[in-house]
Design a protein around this motif. Structure first.
Motif, PDB file in Angstrom:
ATOM      1  N   HIS A  30       0.760  -1.145   0.272  1.00 24.08           N
ATOM      2  CA  HIS A  30       0.090   0.000  -0.086  1.00 24.08           C
ATOM      3  C   HIS A  30       0.920   1.274  -0.145  1.00 24.08           C
ATOM      4  N   ALA A  31       2.023   1.377  -0.691  1.00 27.31           N
ATOM      5  CA  ALA A  31       2.719   2.398  -1.225  1.00 27.31           C
ATOM      6  C   ALA A  31       2.098   3.854  -1.431  1.00 27.31           C
ATOM      7  N   ASP A  32       0.916   3.593  -2.188  1.00 30.59           N
ATOM      8  CA  ASP A  32       0.217   4.589  -2.619  1.00 30.59           C
ATOM      9  C   ASP A  32      -0.470   5.326  -1.435  1.00 30.59           C
ATOM     10  N   VAL A  33      -0.985   4.697  -0.484  1.00 37.47           N
ATOM     11  CA  VAL A  33      -1.648   5.006   0.729  1.00 37.47           C
ATOM     12  C   VAL A  33      -0.506   5.865   1.592  1.00 37.47           C
ATOM     13  N   VAL A  34       0.400   5.300   1.668  1.00 39.34           N
ATOM     14  CA  VAL A  34       1.529   5.847   2.320  1.00 39.34           C
ATOM     15  C   VAL A  34       1.847   7.254   1.615  1.00 39.34           C
ATOM     16  N   GLU A  35       2.116   7.372   0.465  1.00 42.80           N
ATOM     17  CA  GLU A  35       2.335   8.569  -0.134  1.00 42.80           C
ATOM     18  C   GLU A  35       1.176   9.631   0.080  1.00 42.80           C
ATOM     19  N   GLN A  36      -0.164   9.211  -0.066  1.00 42.21           N
ATOM     20  CA  GLN A  36      -1.277  10.086  -0.105  1.00 42.21           C
ATOM     21  C   GLN A  36      -1.206  10.561   1.364  1.00 42.21           C
ATOM     22  N   GLN A  37      -0.796   9.589   2.312  1.00 38.79           N
ATOM     23  CA  GLN A  37      -0.779  10.431   3.823  1.00 38.79           C
ATOM     24  C   GLN A  37       0.104  11.180   3.978  1.00 38.79           C
ATOM     25  N   PHE A  44       5.014  10.170  10.138  1.00 42.32           N
ATOM     26  CA  PHE A  44       5.802   8.764   9.800  1.00 42.32           C
ATOM     27  C   PHE A  44       5.506   8.337   8.378  1.00 42.32           C
ATOM     28  N   CYS A  45       4.464   8.741   7.707  1.00 44.49           N
ATOM     29  CA  CYS A  45       4.148   8.319   6.184  1.00 44.49           C
ATOM     30  C   CYS A  45       5.171   9.196   5.629  1.00 44.49           C
ATOM     31  N   ALA A  46       5.358  10.570   5.857  1.00 46.97           N
ATOM     32  CA  ALA A  46       6.264  11.495   4.984  1.00 46.97           C
ATOM     33  C   ALA A  46       7.554  11.047   4.972  1.00 46.97           C
ATOM     34  N   LEU A  47       8.184  10.764   6.269  1.00 50.25           N
ATOM     35  CA  LEU A  47       9.328   9.945   6.411  1.00 50.25           C
ATOM     36  C   LEU A  47       9.599   8.973   5.778  1.00 50.25           C
ATOM     37  N   ARG A  56      15.069   5.497  -4.804  1.00 54.03           N
ATOM     38  CA  ARG A  56      14.538   5.487  -6.263  1.00 54.03           C
ATOM     39  C   ARG A  56      15.040   6.562  -6.941  1.00 54.03           C
ATOM     40  N   ASP A  57      16.387   7.332  -6.544  1.00 48.08           N
ATOM     41  CA  ASP A  57      16.964   8.234  -7.056  1.00 48.08           C
ATOM     42  C   ASP A  57      16.025   9.483  -7.326  1.00 48.08           C
ATOM     43  N   ARG A  58      15.022   9.743  -6.583  1.00 51.72           N
ATOM     44  CA  ARG A  58      14.187  11.044  -6.619  1.00 51.72           C
ATOM     45  C   ARG A  58      14.276  11.740  -5.554  1.00 51.72           C
ATOM     46  N   GLN A  59      15.610  12.205  -5.254  1.00 49.61           N
ATOM     47  CA  GLN A  59      15.848  13.091  -3.934  1.00 49.61           C
ATOM     48  C   GLN A  59      15.124  14.406  -3.831  1.00 49.61           C
ATOM     49  N   ASP A  60      14.959  15.133  -5.082  1.00 49.51           N
ATOM     50  CA  ASP A  60      14.298  16.502  -4.943  1.00 49.51           C
ATOM     51  C   ASP A  60      13.090  16.015  -4.501  1.00 49.51           C
ATOM     52  N   ASP A  61      12.149  15.043  -5.115  1.00 52.02           N
ATOM     53  CA  ASP A  61      10.979  14.732  -4.771  1.00 52.02           C
ATOM     54  C   ASP A  61      10.652  14.463  -3.408  1.00 52.02           C
ATOM     55  N   ALA A  62      11.688  13.797  -2.899  1.00 54.12           N
ATOM     56  CA  ALA A  62      11.839  13.444  -1.454  1.00 54.12           C
ATOM     57  C   ALA A  62      11.685  14.667  -0.607  1.00 54.12           C
ATOM     58  N   LEU A  63      12.664  15.643  -1.019  1.00 49.19           N
ATOM     59  CA  LEU A  63      12.646  16.796  -0.070  1.00 49.19           C
ATOM     60  C   LEU A  63      11.452  17.822  -0.281  1.00 49.19           C
ATOM     61  N   GLU A  64      10.535  17.636  -1.510  1.00 49.63           N
ATOM     62  CA  GLU A  64       9.612  18.228  -1.530  1.00 49.63           C
ATOM     63  C   GLU A  64       8.466  17.675  -0.391  1.00 49.63           C
ATOM     64  N   VAL A  65       8.567  16.306  -0.601  1.00 50.32           N
ATOM     65  CA  VAL A  65       7.415  15.744   0.587  1.00 50.32           C
ATOM     66  C   VAL A  65       7.666  16.322   1.935  1.00 50.32           C
ATOM     67  N   LEU A  66       9.017  16.359   2.447  1.00 47.44           N
ATOM     68  CA  LEU A  66       9.469  17.028   3.747  1.00 47.44           C
ATOM     69  C   LEU A  66       9.200  18.462   4.126  1.00 47.44           C
ATOM     70  N   ALA A  67       9.151  19.047   2.639  1.00 47.34           N
ATOM     71  CA  ALA A  67       9.087  20.615   2.810  1.00 47.34           C
ATOM     72  C   ALA A  67       8.148  21.094   3.923  1.00 47.34           C
ATOM     73  N   PRO A  68       6.818  20.724   3.768  1.00 42.13           N
ATOM     74  CA  PRO A  68       5.909  21.414   4.606  1.00 42.13           C
ATOM     75  C   PRO A  68       5.921  21.128   6.051  1.00 42.13           C
ATOM     76  N   TYR A  69       6.743  20.312   6.460  1.00 42.67           N
ATOM     77  CA  TYR A  69       6.985  19.719   7.705  1.00 42.67           C
ATOM     78  C   TYR A  69       8.339  20.909   8.212  1.00 42.67           C
ATOM     79  N   LEU A  70       9.142  20.846   7.336  1.00 46.82           N
ATOM     80  CA  LEU A  70      10.349  21.578   7.821  1.00 46.82           C
ATOM     81  C   LEU A  70      10.021  23.319   7.768  1.00 46.82           C
TER      82      LEU A  70
END
Length: 449
Positions: A30-37, A44-47, A56-70
């Motif tokens: 259920h990776a799609d659920v983790v992404e959505q949440q 914990f889903c975001a991390l 998956r070598d999508r580091q910039d996308d990963a940082l975008e996920v964390l950006a609201p928390y930062l």
């Protein structure tokens, strides 16, 4: 998204999807659920999703996920982002986001920043930054670690020697947590790192008779350097468990299992006075195929210390591991008879796995429900564990649902296993917020307790 609320929910694991359930979602596809949440305030889903994107070598996308928390200024998010960046080899960025928080005066940033510098060739700079903070415990520990990398052990030792003269009058307030005893321990660490092992041992011996931390550090030091005779002497005089534990561990590593067993059974009666040593001895025996002896060791101990429930848990586990559930139940029956009256649930619950192993899950459940506490939420958790262990997850859900929202994490795990992810999310998203709104805390990192 509010930093105070994020911190409260992650520390209390309430009103959020906890990390063990995030892992369960990923394991069940259920990776799609983790992404959505991850975009809905579920830290914990975001991390987890950011880590997965990084892999998956999508580091910039990963940082975008964390950006609201930062953006909230939450320190936990800063540390996690810095760790990811460092792991990806983007060290300058990791240093930068930590530096910004340090210069803003965050109370936890200096230690993280300087340790990061030291790991990447800037240890001398890190030492200089830490030097004025020698009086603060966590920063003094960091300074000692950084000093070795920077080649400034002598300077660190001199600073600590001055602190060692301080006599605490109102610990921890008078010395900000860095007591004279702690300073001594740090000095011993520096001496050992500089190869002056005998001096480190002598320094720790000074206070080891009264300071538990020093006894533990001394035992570990002696074990690291193979000082068996000195460990034997220390274990004979130490009632804190550390020396005998280190001695037995060292002997076991060397293949001397009998010597390790003898260490626990030494003449001063370590296992008589310390239940933890009896537990350690039982685990040692079980590791080497001597389960019956292990059971006997714990039986002797529980006969003496009938109030130590954790020992009874360990003993029950041993009976199960050795395929002796009947003997385990006989022993628990004898204890119950000796104490008269009905056992409280904490002890009665120990029987259930033994009954299930001997007579089957249904009998164990029937016995659970016959207890006066058998209809409570904490009994439901034990019953559900029996059912899920037997592959009867649907029945476990029925049991747990009767007590919702108690045991919500256990219920959510069962629902995820059954593919009822939306139901699990609905259960977990009943947020339990603290009283009132966001606080005026500058950093939003305080414990809610």
């Amino acid at each position: 998204m509010d930093a105070t609320d994020l911190d409260r929910r992650t520390q209390t694991r309430s009103g959020c999807i906890p990390p063990e359930l995030v892992s369960r979602l990923l394991e069940r596809g259920h990776a799609d659920v983790v992404e959505q949440q991850s975009g809905r305030g579920e830290w914990f889903c975001a991390l987890a999703w950011a880590r997965l994107l990084g892999e998956r070598d999508r580091q910039d996308d990963a940082l975008e996920v964390l950006a609201p928390y930062l953006a909230t200024g939450w320190w936990t998010a800063v540390v996690s982002a810095a760790e990811l960046l460092e792991g990806w080899g983007r060290v300058d960025e990791a240093i930068e986001i930590t530096r910004v928080r340090m210069e803003a005066g965050h109370p936890m940033a200096l230690e993280s920043y300087t340790r990061l510098l030291a790991r990447h060739g800037r240890a001398d700079e890190a030492f200089t930054l830490l030097r004025p903070h020698i009086g603060e415990l966590s920063l003094a520990v960091a300074l000692v670690d950084v000093a070795t990398v920077a080649g400034r052990d002598e300077e660190a030792a001199a600073l600590l020697a001055l602190r060692a003269e301080h006599q605490c009058s109102d610990f921890p307030w008078c010395c900000r947590g860095l007591s004279r005893d702690m300073t001594t321990g740090l000095l011993a660490t520096l001496l050992e790192r500089r190869g002056r092992v005998d001096e480190a041992i002598a320094l720790l011996h000074t206070d080891s008779s009264t300071t538990i931390d020093h006894r533990e550090q001394l035992a570990a030091l002696l074990a690291r350097h193979g000082r068996v005779d000195e460990l034997r002497a220390a274990s004979a005089a130490d009632d804190s468990r550390y020396a005998v534990q280190r001695l037995a561990g060292l002997l076991e590593e060397r293949g001397d299992v009998e010597g390790a067993i003898a260490a626990y059974r030494q003449a001063d009666g370590a296992t008589v006075h310390a239940p933890h040593s009896a537990y350690d001895l039982a685990q040692l025996l079980a590791r080497h195929g001597r389960g019956d002896e292990a059971i006997e060791v714990l039986r002797v101990r529980t006969d003496i210390r009938t109030g130590d429930d954790w020992l009874l848990h360990a003993l029950s586990d041993l009976y199960l591991d050795q395929g002796r559930p009947h003997d385990g139940l006989v022993y628990l029956d004898a204890l119950a008879t000796a104490h008269e009256g009905e056992e409280d649930w904490e002890l009665y619950g120990l029987r259930l796995r033994l009954i299930a192993a001997r007579d089957g899950v249904d009998e164990a459940i029937a016995r659970a429900r016959s207890h006066s506490a058998g209809t409570t939420s904490y009994a439901a958790r034990h019953v559900a564990e029996l059912l899920t262990g037997a592959g009867r997850t649907e029945e476990a859900v029925v049991v747990l649902e009767q007590h919702a929202p108690a045991n919500s994490h256990d219920l959510a795990a069962c629902l995820i296993d059954l593919g009822r992810v939306e139901d699990a999310l609905a259960l977990l998203n009943r947020r339990t917020r603290g009283r009132g709104g966001p606080t005026d805390s500058r950093w939003h990192d305080e414990s809610p307790f």
